[in-house]
Design an enzyme around this catalytic site. Structure first.
Site, PDB file in Angstrom:
ATOM      1  N   GLU A 220      46.921  91.649 -57.626  1.00 24.77           N
ATOM      2  CA  GLU A 220      46.733  91.068 -56.298  1.00 24.77           C
ATOM      3  C   GLU A 220      48.035  90.479 -55.768  1.00 24.77           C
ATOM      4  O   GLU A 220      48.082  89.956 -54.673  1.00 24.77           O
ATOM      5  CB  GLU A 220      45.650  89.996 -56.357  1.00 24.77           C
ATOM      6  N   ARG A 222      52.701  90.824 -56.376  1.00 22.12           N
ATOM      7  CA  ARG A 222      53.817  91.765 -56.254  1.00 22.12           C
ATOM      8  C   ARG A 222      54.430  92.078 -57.620  1.00 22.12           C
ATOM      9  O   ARG A 222      54.857  91.180 -58.350  1.00 22.12           O
ATOM     10  CB  ARG A 222      54.890  91.165 -55.342  1.00 22.12           C
ATOM     11  N   GLY A 237      46.613  86.605 -56.647  1.00 23.24           N
ATOM     12  CA  GLY A 237      46.904  86.781 -55.230  1.00 23.24           C
ATOM     13  C   GLY A 237      48.151  86.027 -54.799  1.00 23.24           C
ATOM     14  O   GLY A 237      48.290  84.841 -55.050  1.00 23.24           O
ATOM     15  N   GLU A 278      50.236  78.716 -64.323  1.00 26.06           N
ATOM     16  CA  GLU A 278      49.224  78.210 -63.393  1.00 26.06           C
ATOM     17  C   GLU A 278      49.571  78.542 -61.949  1.00 26.06           C
ATOM     18  O   GLU A 278      50.729  78.816 -61.594  1.00 26.06           O
ATOM     19  CB  GLU A 278      49.048  76.698 -63.556  1.00 26.06           C
ATOM     20  N   GLY A 286      66.178  79.970 -65.669  1.00 23.67           N
ATOM     21  CA  GLY A 286      66.900  78.717 -65.863  1.00 23.67           C
ATOM     22  C   GLY A 286      66.068  77.469 -65.689  1.00 23.67           C
ATOM     23  O   GLY A 286      66.574  76.353 -65.847  1.00 23.67           O
ATOM     24  N   ARG A 317      52.447  72.524 -64.127  1.00 24.40           N
ATOM     25  CA  ARG A 317      53.220  71.404 -63.578  1.00 24.40           C
ATOM     26  C   ARG A 317      52.385  70.139 -63.699  1.00 24.40           C
ATOM     27  O   ARG A 317      51.225  70.114 -63.270  1.00 24.40           O
ATOM     28  CB  ARG A 317      53.604  71.650 -62.122  1.00 24.40           C
TER      29      ARG A 317
END
Length: 343
Positions: A220, A222, A237, A278, A286, A317
């Site tokens: 969904e 690239r 997505g 996530e 890096g 995060r």
């Protein structure tokens, strides 16, 4: 002696008589010496890597040569091609080297989309400079300098010439529709993509040339040039994987098996098996990552590139501190089998 590839097909020429694209319905990887010798006897092929323009008369003789070597698909196509007025081309590649002609380039792209070769499995160096922009239309490929006059002529004939795109690479499905796939928007999968059996490409999914999936996957997001996604992995997505043409340099970005790149996430280093990034988290090579132990305590800070190819990791995060953290991934991705029943 070893032979790399052989293919017979049709071509499109511009008004200067130069081939601008080629279609090979049944390319062969590693053809036998006997087949190459039989084809050479009637085509004029001698040695090395060659793209040879073929007359309808020679196409008839090629049909006999293919049939004598039990190549039914090419024999049937060559027999039909002998009755055609379209330009015909035979490509014989004795070795896997940088393509030097448009016909060779198109053959190599089709080898990948036919699943006869995997991304990075054959030499495509220089292909971006070798090919040039073409108008891909409802009347076939048209060289850009000829487009305006063709549009005018179409209007005078009471027709409309529709331009689907202007690009070096056409959409894959105009040449090949691999078995067992579902592609919601065919314009988003370029020729030269490797779409594994069981892969679903949703409307916003994209697969570039020399990239793709190895098997069952949900796409969904690239998949950029040079990227290979392992069996059972999910590209969420809006997610994006940094490719060799989009800032990733020469590092091959690969996602292992049963991994998840969350919605709107991004990846710029090789990911192992059973990993999760996530949603919304973009990690480049890096990026500094805080490593956590099983109890959630901080152990050390590492760069993401140091974790390249390692399996069973979860990247997230911390919503309080903003730190990017990495800990053991406790659950692998399981794709919905009903969504991947594409036959």
């Amino acid at each position: 002696m070893a032979n790399f590839a052989l293919a017979f097909g049709t071509a499109t020429k511009n008004r200067d008589g130069k081939i601008i694209e080629a279609f090979f319905p049944s390319p062969i990887i590693n053809p036998s010496d006997a087949l190459v010798a039989a084809v050479a006897q009637v085509s004029g092929y001698s040695e090395g890597n060659q793209a040879i323009e073929i007359s309808p008369e020679i196409a008839g003789e090629l049909s006999t040569a293919f049939a004598a070597n039990a190549d039914v698909a090419n024999a049937d196509f060559a027999e039909k091609a002998a009755q055609s007025s379209q330009p015909l081309v035979l490509v014989v590649l004795a070795s896997d080297e940088q393509p030097t002609s448009v016909a060779e380039g198109f053959l190599k792209l089709q080898l990948i989309s036919h699943r006869l070769a995997k991304p990075h499995g054959i030499v495509l160096d220089g292909i971006f400079g070798l090919l040039h922009n073409i108008a891909w239309t409802n009347q076939g490929p048209i060289d850009l300098p000829e487009l305006a006059s063709r549009q005018i002529q179409a209007r005078l004939n009471g027709e409309i010439l529709t331009v689907d795109c202007v690009d070096k690479f056409p959409k894959m499905v105009d040449y090949i529709v691999p078995t067992g796939v579902r592609i919601a928007d065919t314009s988003r999968v370029r020729l030269g993509a490797h779409v594994g059996e069981g892969t679903t490409v949703m409307h916003e999914g994209f697969i570039n040339f020399n990239a793709g999936t190895e098997g069952v996957s949900m796409v969904e997001g690239r998949i950029s040039a040079g990227v290979l996604v392992g069996e059972g992995s999910d590209i969420g997505g809006g997610a994006s994987i940094m490719g060799t043409l989009s800032g990733g340099g020469k590092v091959v970005i690969k996602i292992g098996e049963n991994s998840l790149l969350g919605a709107n996430a991004g990846l710029g280093f090789p990911l192992g098996d059973r990993c999760t990034i996530e949603s919304g988290l973009y990690i480049t090579a890096g990026t500094k990552v805080t490593m956590l132990d099983a109890s959630g305590n901080e152990v050390e800070v590492a760069k993401a590139r140091d974790l390249s190819g390692k399996s069973d990791l979860l990247f997230r995060r911390n919503s309080v501190t903003g730190k990017i953290e990495c800990l053991t991934n406790k659950s692998a991705v399981e794709l919905n089998s009903e969504l991947h029943s594409n036959n």
